[in-house]
Design a protein around this motif. Structure first.
Motif, PDB file in Angstrom:
ATOM      1  N   PRO A  94       1.428  -1.145   0.183  1.00 56.58           N
ATOM      2  CA  PRO A  94       0.510   0.395  -0.174  1.00 56.58           C
ATOM      3  C   PRO A  94       1.045   1.603   0.146  1.00 56.58           C
ATOM      4  CG  PRO A  94      -0.848  -1.514   1.829  1.00 56.58           C
ATOM      5  CD  PRO A  94       0.728  -2.233   1.492  1.00 56.58           C
ATOM      6  N   ILE A 144      -8.737  -9.767  -8.564  1.00 55.33           N
ATOM      7  CA  ILE A 144      -9.432 -11.096  -9.517  1.00 55.33           C
ATOM      8  C   ILE A 144      -6.997 -11.949  -8.613  1.00 55.33           C
ATOM      9  CG2 ILE A 144      -6.808 -10.376 -11.082  1.00 55.33           C
ATOM     10  CD1 ILE A 144      -8.105 -11.532 -12.883  1.00 55.33           C
ATOM     11  N   SER A 145      -6.811 -11.489  -8.348  1.00 54.29           N
ATOM     12  CA  SER A 145      -5.593 -12.217  -7.243  1.00 54.29           C
ATOM     13  C   SER A 145      -5.960 -12.946  -6.357  1.00 54.29           C
ATOM     14  CB  SER A 145      -4.102 -11.797  -6.661  1.00 54.29           C
ATOM     15  OG  SER A 145      -3.303 -11.749  -6.819  1.00 54.29           O
ATOM     16  N   ASN A 186      -9.049   1.804  -6.298  1.00 56.89           N
ATOM     17  CA  ASN A 186      -7.649   1.864  -6.629  1.00 56.89           C
ATOM     18  C   ASN A 186      -6.480   1.234  -8.034  1.00 56.89           C
ATOM     19  OD1 ASN A 186      -4.592   2.956  -7.156  1.00 56.89           O
ATOM     20  ND2 ASN A 186      -3.813   1.794  -5.404  1.00 56.89           N
ATOM     21  N   LEU A 209       1.033  -7.349 -12.530  1.00 55.24           N
ATOM     22  CA  LEU A 209      -0.575  -7.634 -12.086  1.00 55.24           C
ATOM     23  C   LEU A 209      -1.285  -6.964 -12.085  1.00 55.24           C
ATOM     24  CD1 LEU A 209      -3.727  -9.575 -13.167  1.00 55.24           C
ATOM     25  CD2 LEU A 209      -3.173  -9.825 -11.405  1.00 55.24           C
ATOM     26  N   PHE A 221      -9.198   0.212 -16.672  1.00 55.76           N
ATOM     27  CA  PHE A 221     -10.207  -0.465 -15.175  1.00 55.76           C
ATOM     28  C   PHE A 221     -10.803   0.668 -15.042  1.00 55.76           C
ATOM     29  CE2 PHE A 221      -6.767  -3.668 -15.226  1.00 55.76           C
ATOM     30  CZ  PHE A 221      -7.318  -4.405 -14.711  1.00 55.76           C
TER      31      PHE A 221
HETATM   32  C1  SAM Z   1      -3.175  -0.970  -7.615  1.00 59.17           C
HETATM   33  S1  SAM Z   1      -3.435  -2.314  -6.912  1.00 59.17           S
HETATM   34  C2  SAM Z   1      -4.375  -1.877  -5.277  1.00 59.17           C
HETATM   35  C3  SAM Z   1      -4.322  -2.433  -4.169  1.00 59.17           C
HETATM   36  C4  SAM Z   1      -4.794  -1.981  -3.073  1.00 59.17           C
HETATM   37  N1  SAM Z   1      -6.352  -1.486  -3.277  1.00 59.17           N
HETATM   38  C5  SAM Z   1      -4.032  -0.069  -2.583  1.00 59.17           C
HETATM   39  O1  SAM Z   1      -4.222   0.012  -3.092  1.00 59.17           O
HETATM   40  O2  SAM Z   1      -3.378  -1.270  -2.680  1.00 59.17           O
HETATM   41  C6  SAM Z   1      -4.534  -3.433  -8.008  1.00 59.17           C
HETATM   42  C7  SAM Z   1      -5.281  -4.573  -7.694  1.00 59.17           C
HETATM   43  O3  SAM Z   1      -6.577  -5.000  -8.920  1.00 59.17           O
HETATM   44  C8  SAM Z   1      -6.401  -6.010  -9.115  1.00 59.17           C
HETATM   45  N2  SAM Z   1      -6.319  -6.739 -10.130  1.00 59.17           N
HETATM   46  C9  SAM Z   1      -5.739  -6.895 -11.256  1.00 59.17           C
HETATM   47  N3  SAM Z   1      -6.476  -7.215 -12.473  1.00 59.17           N
HETATM   48  C10 SAM Z   1      -7.425  -6.753 -11.648  1.00 59.17           C
HETATM   49  C11 SAM Z   1      -9.254  -7.080 -12.384  1.00 59.17           C
HETATM   50  N4  SAM Z   1      -9.537  -7.913 -14.060  1.00 59.17           N
HETATM   51  N5  SAM Z   1     -10.256  -7.897 -11.602  1.00 59.17           N
HETATM   52  C12 SAM Z   1      -9.253  -7.527 -10.542  1.00 59.17           C
HETATM   53  N6  SAM Z   1      -8.557  -7.446  -9.671  1.00 59.17           N
HETATM   54  C13 SAM Z   1      -7.714  -6.713 -10.554  1.00 59.17           C
HETATM   55  C14 SAM Z   1      -4.085  -6.413  -8.549  1.00 59.17           C
HETATM   56  O4  SAM Z   1      -4.495  -7.932  -8.249  1.00 59.17           O
HETATM   57  C15 SAM Z   1      -3.832  -5.350  -7.129  1.00 59.17           C
HETATM   58  O5  SAM Z   1      -4.132  -5.992  -6.203  1.00 59.17           O
END
Ligand code: SAM
Length: 280
Positions: A94, A144-145, A186, A209, A221
């Motif tokens: 984070p 997704i992860s 985010n 990812l 997204f």
């Molecule tokens: C920028 S990170 C943010 C994580 C957390 N919310 C933070 O602020 O630290 C983006 C998140 O999106 C997830 N993600 C990527 N592709 C995705 C998808 N197609 N569907 C859902 N989540 C996804 C990743 O696994 C990651 O945990």
């Protein structure tokens, strides 16, 4: 070895990786994490002779830092909004900016909010920090992860915060039966062309990812989340996004085109346009 010698070993071994002030800060955080020592112990007791086990813990950490492992992965936790969250490979660490997003949401909260979604939840940091502040909100995180979800659930459990997490590919989201009053997200927003200015410890250790979007469709997204919001969000509900400052104008145009004409921008502590709130 005494404490000041150990700190100096950190300085000399890490000088190619971090500025000296940051090394000193890492050292203080390390001794606080491992031994619960105050950050001023180095100043107060510089000649304290480290026990063998203490020296070993610090040297193991130093070796991982030399290899470029982010400090939070080395110690397995990250401090976020006064919460100690577990983190590890496969889960984004984070960022301090995201704390500002949460502060904004909480500063503007209304009594009509009951159900909140954290879309792309990662470690669960947003969902958990909101739940900590607003125990009456029903909060759900999506990602997704599997790796990220396992960490988010562990964090919820460790912190005794009742947040549910669901595995979901946001880009495939089609079930529009659920409803919510607030979406906070985010999502990934870094352009591949920005890699050149990023630290190798991020590029080599944090999950691609969680970071990258296609250069030719960087708002993929955001578009999908706004579409989800247009059917799932209550009429007075709003969406709070963290966003790449390079994409803010494009995002606002997208929101307007998709039924969210009111957009507010907020700057981060570095003065960059980093957050956007949409309402109808
Ligand atoms: C920028 S990170 C943010 C994580 C957390 N919310 C933070 O602020 O630290 C983006 C998140 O999106 C997830 N993600 C990527 N592709 C995705 C998808 N197609 N569907 C859902 N989540 C996804 C990743 O696994 C990651 O945990």
């Amino acid at each position: 070895m005494n404490l000041i010698q150990q700190r100096n070993l950190f300085r000399s071994s890490l000088k190619q990786h971090y500025p000296e002030r940051e090394i000193d800060d890492l050292f203080k955080r390390a001794i606080a994490h491992f031994f619960s020592w105050s950050s001023i112990k180095v100043g107060l007791e510089p000649h304290y002779v480290l026990l063998h086990e203490e020296e070993k813990l610090l040297n193991d950490l130093l070796n991982e830092l030399i290899l470029g492992c982010p400090f939070q992965y080395c110690i397995g936790t990250s401090r976020f909004m006064e919460l100690d969250l577990s983190v590890g490979p496969g889960v984004l660490i984070p960022r301090p900016e995201t704390e500002e997003l949460i502060e904004w949401v909480l500063a503007e909260k209304s009594a009509s909010i009951a159900t909140v979604w954290d879309v792309c939840t990662g470690s669960g940091c947003i969902a958990l920090a909101l739940k900590k502040a607003q125990s009456d909100w029903l909060i759900k995180g999506f990602d997704i992860s599997k790796q990220a979800l396992a960490v988010a659930r562990k964090n919820a459990n460790d912190l005794s915060l009742e947040v549910s997490f669901e595995e979901k590919n946001v880009l495939d989201w089609s079930n529009n039966r659920q409803q919510c009053d607030l979406i906070v997200s985010n999502p990934p927003y870094v352009l591949p062309s920005e890699k050149i200015k990023m630290h190798t410890n991020v590029l080599e250790h944090e999950p691609g990812l969680a970071l990258f979007v296609p250069e030719e469709d960087p708002l993929v997204f955001y578009r999908k989340i706004i579409e989800i919001a247009s059917t799932c969000l209550s009429k007075s509900g709003c969406i709070y996004f963290e966003i790449n400052p390079l994409l803010v104008e494009e995002l606002i145009a997208l929101g307007k085109a998709k039924g969210f004409p009111t957009a507010n921008i907020k700057k981060d502590i570095f003065g960059k346009d980093r957050f956007v709130k949409f309402s109808r």
